[in-house]
Write a protein that holds these residues in place. Structure first.
Motif, PDB file in Angstrom:
ATOM      1  N   GLN A  32       0.823  -1.200   0.000  1.00 52.71           N
ATOM      2  CA  GLN A  32       0.000   0.000   0.000  1.00 52.71           C
ATOM      3  C   GLN A  32       0.858   1.251   0.000  1.00 52.71           C
ATOM      4  O   GLN A  32       0.595   2.207  -0.736  1.00 52.71           O
ATOM      5  CB  GLN A  32      -0.932  -0.010   1.220  1.00 52.71           C
ATOM      6  N   THR A  48       2.409   1.798  -3.286  1.00 56.03           N
ATOM      7  CA  THR A  48       1.438   2.374  -4.217  1.00 56.03           C
ATOM      8  C   THR A  48       1.327   3.874  -4.020  1.00 56.03           C
ATOM      9  O   THR A  48       1.289   4.646  -4.990  1.00 56.03           O
ATOM     10  CB  THR A  48       0.057   1.713  -4.037  1.00 56.03           C
ATOM     11  N   PHE A  49       1.274   4.315  -2.764  1.00 54.87           N
ATOM     12  CA  PHE A  49       1.218   5.753  -2.486  1.00 54.87           C
ATOM     13  C   PHE A  49       2.444   6.468  -3.064  1.00 54.87           C
ATOM     14  O   PHE A  49       2.335   7.569  -3.616  1.00 54.87           O
ATOM     15  CB  PHE A  49       1.136   6.009  -0.977  1.00 54.87           C
ATOM     16  N   GLU A  50       3.602   5.820  -2.937  1.00 59.30           N
ATOM     17  CA  GLU A  50       4.831   6.405  -3.474  1.00 59.30           C
ATOM     18  C   GLU A  50       4.791   6.398  -5.005  1.00 59.30           C
ATOM     19  O   GLU A  50       5.189   7.375  -5.651  1.00 59.30           O
ATOM     20  CB  GLU A  50       6.039   5.632  -2.965  1.00 59.30           C
ATOM     21  N   TRP A  51       4.318   5.307  -5.582  1.00 61.04           N
ATOM     22  CA  TRP A  51       4.221   5.188  -7.037  1.00 61.04           C
ATOM     23  C   TRP A  51       3.312   6.264  -7.624  1.00 61.04           C
ATOM     24  O   TRP A  51       3.586   6.823  -8.685  1.00 61.04           O
ATOM     25  CB  TRP A  51       3.727   3.790  -7.387  1.00 61.04           C
ATOM     26  N   LEU A  52       2.228   6.567  -6.905  1.00 62.29           N
ATOM     27  CA  LEU A  52       1.299   7.604  -7.354  1.00 62.29           C
ATOM     28  C   LEU A  52       1.868   9.008  -7.163  1.00 62.29           C
ATOM     29  O   LEU A  52       1.313   9.979  -7.688  1.00 62.29           O
ATOM     30  CB  LEU A  52      -0.024   7.492  -6.578  1.00 62.29           C
ATOM     31  N   GLY A  53       2.956   9.110  -6.403  1.00 61.51           N
ATOM     32  CA  GLY A  53       3.528  10.421  -6.128  1.00 61.51           C
ATOM     33  C   GLY A  53       2.893  11.111  -4.942  1.00 61.51           C
ATOM     34  O   GLY A  53       3.250  12.244  -4.611  1.00 61.51           O
ATOM     35  N   TRP A  54       1.962  10.438  -4.272  1.00 66.53           N
ATOM     36  CA  TRP A  54       1.295  11.034  -3.125  1.00 66.53           C
ATOM     37  C   TRP A  54       2.225  11.114  -1.914  1.00 66.53           C
ATOM     38  O   TRP A  54       2.190  12.086  -1.161  1.00 66.53           O
ATOM     39  CB  TRP A  54       0.062  10.221  -2.746  1.00 66.53           C
ATOM     40  N   SER A  99      -5.473  12.376  -0.413  1.00 66.05           N
ATOM     41  CA  SER A  99      -6.426  11.821  -1.393  1.00 66.05           C
ATOM     42  C   SER A  99      -6.978  10.488  -0.923  1.00 66.05           C
ATOM     43  O   SER A  99      -8.158  10.176  -1.133  1.00 66.05           O
ATOM     44  CB  SER A  99      -5.747  11.649  -2.757  1.00 66.05           C
ATOM     45  N   HIS A 141       4.505  16.090  -3.516  1.00 61.00           N
ATOM     46  CA  HIS A 141       3.767  15.093  -2.750  1.00 61.00           C
ATOM     47  C   HIS A 141       2.590  15.725  -2.014  1.00 61.00           C
ATOM     48  O   HIS A 141       2.461  16.951  -1.945  1.00 61.00           O
ATOM     49  CB  HIS A 141       4.706  14.393  -1.767  1.00 61.00           C
ATOM     50  N   GLU A 142       1.728  14.869  -1.470  1.00 61.44           N
ATOM     51  CA  GLU A 142       0.527  15.347  -0.790  1.00 61.44           C
ATOM     52  C   GLU A 142       0.746  15.476   0.716  1.00 61.44           C
ATOM     53  O   GLU A 142       1.571  14.765   1.298  1.00 61.44           O
ATOM     54  CB  GLU A 142      -0.632  14.364  -1.021  1.00 61.44           C
TER      55      GLU A 142
END
Length: 278
Positions: free
Chosen positions: A18, A21-27, A50, A251-252
């Motif tokens: 998980q 995935t957050f890192e992959w999305l750039g979040w 998000s 990043h978010e």
């Protein structure tokens, strides 16, 4: 109350997948960077804004039948502009619900008080609901410093939360209490006294700024409990509390969930925090 959805979301667990995935999305910043390492060390259960908004809206719809058409949003967060930038979680929540009643002042406490909440909560549609999103904020800079944030247009990093950091600095010097009350700086005077009451706990923390953020959350939650109620009607009061963590672009900002609870007049509270826990 867990509902049918609770099992499916809990079974996923706090997997590294998980976070990848957050890192992959750039979040989220990569855990290999200074900022990502600090985020994982000090706030390991934090999730990107998000992800928070998506999960909140899904759970509120499927589990509670709470939708924008029958709900008003209130926020008790710090006035700092970095908490209210376009695309940040507070902005996403406002966009989802359509409008917002700002309850917080510097530091995040609900300075609108009982009168403000009463006015706000009585604006809900008949039988409608109130969502209150609350908590303090703390920055993590690109260099991995907790309590620092690089603001747009500035050459150096500055403190986040600045109001809480200033309150802590004042308390270190004994500058709090009635002799230091300023009628033209009421909110900061209030923060100083609350930080002073938690000073020993903060100074004993492994990381003072992290300790300050958690102490501030407890202070804000305690004050919010004196302000909110379910007297506005038959609808639900949903409290979403935690720590906002300001992360540098691209990043978010992240959120560490500490409370997700539904209250309704004549019924026991319903704890939904597990829905926001990875």
């Amino acid at each position: 109350h867990t509902g049918t959805m609770g099992k499916g979301m809990k079974e996923g667990g706090a997997s590294s997948g998980q976070r990848e995935t957050f890192e992959w999305l750039g979040w989220s910043p990569s855990r290999d960077t200074a900022a990502g390492s600090a985020l994982l060390k000090w706030f390991p259960e934090a999730i990107p804004g998000s992800a928070l908004v998506s999960r909140l809206s899904t759970v509120l719809l499927r589990e509670q039948e709470v939708v924008p058409a029958n709900t008003l949003l209130g926020t008790s967060i710090c006035s700092d502009e970095i908490n209210n930038e376009a695309g940040d979680m507070a902005d996403q929540l406002r966009s989802y619900f359509g409008q917002v009643f700002p309850m917080g002042g510097i530091g995040g406490p609900p300075f609108v008080g009982k009168t403000g909440f009463s006015a706000f909560s009585h604006h809900v549609p008949d039988g409608g609901n109130v969502v209150v999103f609350f908590g303090p904020h703390v920055g993590i800079s690109a260099t991995g410093q907790v309590g620092k944030y690089h603001r747009n247009g500035q050459d150096v990093e500055s403190t986040a939360c600045g109001a809480l950091a200033a309150a802590l600095a004042s308390c270190r010097c004994g500058q709090h209490g009635p002799n230091f009350f300023d009628p033209h700086d009421v909110q900061q005077s209030w923060l100083r006294d609350k930080v002073a009451a938690n000073l020993d706990r903060i100074l004993r923390a492994e990381h003072e700024v992290v300790g300050l953020a958690h102490a501030a959350y407890d202070v804000i939650k305690a004050d919010l409990e004196q302000v909110v109620n379910t007297d506005f009607g038959s609808g639900k009061l949903i409290l979403v509390g935690g720590l906002q963590i300001n992360i540098h672009e691209p990043h978010e900002d992240h959120f560490l969930p500490l409370l997700f609870e539904v209250r309704q007049r004549g019924k026991p509270p319903c704890d939904l925090l597990h829905f926001l826990t990875l």
